[in-house]
Design a protein around this motif. Structure first.
Motif, PDB file in Angstrom:
ATOM      1  N   UNK A 151     -15.140 -62.683  12.392  1.00 48.97           N
ATOM      2  CA  UNK A 151     -15.236 -62.062  13.714  1.00 48.97           C
ATOM      3  C   UNK A 151     -14.008 -61.207  14.017  1.00 48.97           C
ATOM      4  N   UNK A 152     -12.821 -61.712  13.674  1.00 57.60           N
ATOM      5  CA  UNK A 152     -11.592 -60.962  13.944  1.00 57.60           C
ATOM      6  C   UNK A 152     -11.565 -59.672  13.128  1.00 57.60           C
ATOM      7  N   UNK A 153     -11.892 -59.773  11.857  1.00 56.54           N
ATOM      8  CA  UNK A 153     -11.903 -58.597  10.990  1.00 56.54           C
ATOM      9  C   UNK A 153     -12.878 -57.548  11.507  1.00 56.54           C
TER      10      UNK A 153
ATOM     11  N   UNK B 189     -13.559 -57.963  -4.132  1.00 52.09           N
ATOM     12  CA  UNK B 189     -14.705 -57.106  -4.455  1.00 52.09           C
ATOM     13  C   UNK B 189     -14.460 -55.660  -4.017  1.00 52.09           C
ATOM     14  N   UNK B 190     -14.993 -54.730  -4.753  1.00 51.88           N
ATOM     15  CA  UNK B 190     -14.807 -53.313  -4.446  1.00 51.88           C
ATOM     16  C   UNK B 190     -15.456 -52.948  -3.108  1.00 51.88           C
ATOM     17  N   UNK B 191     -14.956 -51.895  -2.476  1.00 53.35           N
ATOM     18  CA  UNK B 191     -15.511 -51.448  -1.195  1.00 53.35           C
ATOM     19  C   UNK B 191     -16.997 -51.151  -1.308  1.00 53.35           C
TER      20      UNK B 191
ATOM     21  N   UNK C  85     -19.766 -57.213   4.212  1.00 56.14           N
ATOM     22  CA  UNK C  85     -20.175 -58.617   4.281  1.00 56.14           C
ATOM     23  C   UNK C  85     -19.686 -59.391   3.055  1.00 56.14           C
ATOM     24  N   UNK C  86     -19.896 -58.843   1.883  1.00 46.64           N
ATOM     25  CA  UNK C  86     -19.500 -59.537   0.662  1.00 46.64           C
ATOM     26  C   UNK C  86     -17.984 -59.654   0.566  1.00 46.64           C
ATOM     27  N   UNK C  87     -17.269 -58.612   0.977  1.00 41.41           N
ATOM     28  CA  UNK C  87     -15.811 -58.642   0.891  1.00 41.41           C
ATOM     29  C   UNK C  87     -15.230 -59.684   1.846  1.00 41.41           C
TER      30      UNK C  87
ATOM     31  N   UNK D  34     -13.166 -63.121   0.878  1.00 43.95           N
ATOM     32  CA  UNK D  34     -11.855 -63.334   1.497  1.00 43.95           C
ATOM     33  C   UNK D  34     -11.763 -64.728   2.129  1.00 43.95           C
ATOM     34  N   UNK D  35     -12.764 -65.103   2.890  1.00 43.05           N
ATOM     35  CA  UNK D  35     -12.753 -66.419   3.545  1.00 43.05           C
ATOM     36  C   UNK D  35     -12.774 -67.530   2.497  1.00 43.05           C
TER      37      UNK D  35
END
Length: 215
Positions: A95-97, A144-146, A151-153, A157-158
């Motif tokens: 949510x913050x991102x 993961x690449x842009x 969503x996947x990135x 990260x999490x």
């Protein structure tokens, strides 16, 4: 990150050697700004918040990241508001991102501010690790690449931050690492209250910054 990778990272000898050497590069002056941030946040006055913003931007390099004043104002609003958790009480990184992603950088593009958001959450919760290129390199992982999408990135990260947190906590049980943590805590009584995760952050950062990890 698959199921086998999602638990903790097993330390190799080269990681242990690098962390031992990294301890000699941690100075009291390196950790003091973080401790001051924690104290300023608790004061919750206009003056303390102004000082907090100046210090936070300086120690984490926000002034050199091409961030607009609009972004910075919203970033610190979220930080001071403190409503950064899901209903289950976990840090809501996603949510913050996403809330910050809508603000363009000075380069006129959009970016997910993974590193700064990790510091935002970490300011409130000591057992949440920092994220940056040095942490990624120490763990041997790649974002993961842009092209793979936001969503996947964010999911990666999490998952990665949870992986790092579990690994740091597990590593404290290592008879070569525990003395490092104890010696760092002994430098300042305030560090006795710091979670192991935060102290590992400084060790791992120094490993990367000083290029101490052998291949």
């Amino acid at each position: 990150m698959n199921e086998a990778e999602s638990r903790t990272m097993k330390l190799e000898q080269r990681h242990i050697d690098a962390l031992i050497e990294a301890e000699s590069w941690i100075f009291h002056s390196d950790i003091c700004p973080y401790l001051e941030l924690k104290e300023l946040l608790l004061k919750n006055t206009q003056k303390s918040r102004e000082r907090f913003c100046v210090l936070f931007k300086r120690i984490y390099g926000m002034d050199k990241a091409g961030l607009t004043d609009t972004f910075l104002n919203r970033f610190f609003e979220i930080l001071f508001d403190g409503k950064i958790y899901t209903e289950s009480g976990l840090p809501d990184y996603s949510a913050i991102l996403r809330r910050l992603y809508k603000f363009k950088r000075k380069q006129n593009d959009f970016a997910l501010q993974f590193s700064f958001v990790s510091k935002l959450v970490a300011t409130h919760q000591d057992n949440c690790p920092f994220y940056d290129k040095h942490v990624r390199a120490f763990f041997g992982k790649k974002m993961p690449a842009k092209s793979e999408g936001i969503k996947k990135r964010i999911e990666w990260y999490v998952d990665f931050l949870n992986y790092v947190r579990r690994s740091y906590t597990e590593w404290e049980k290592n008879n070569r690492i525990k003395p490092l943590i104890n010696r760092i805590r002994a430098r300042d009584s305030r560090l006795m209250k710091c979670d192991t995760v935060r102290l590992m952050d400084y060790l791992v950062w120094n490993v990367g910054n000083k290029k101490l990890l052998k291949k």
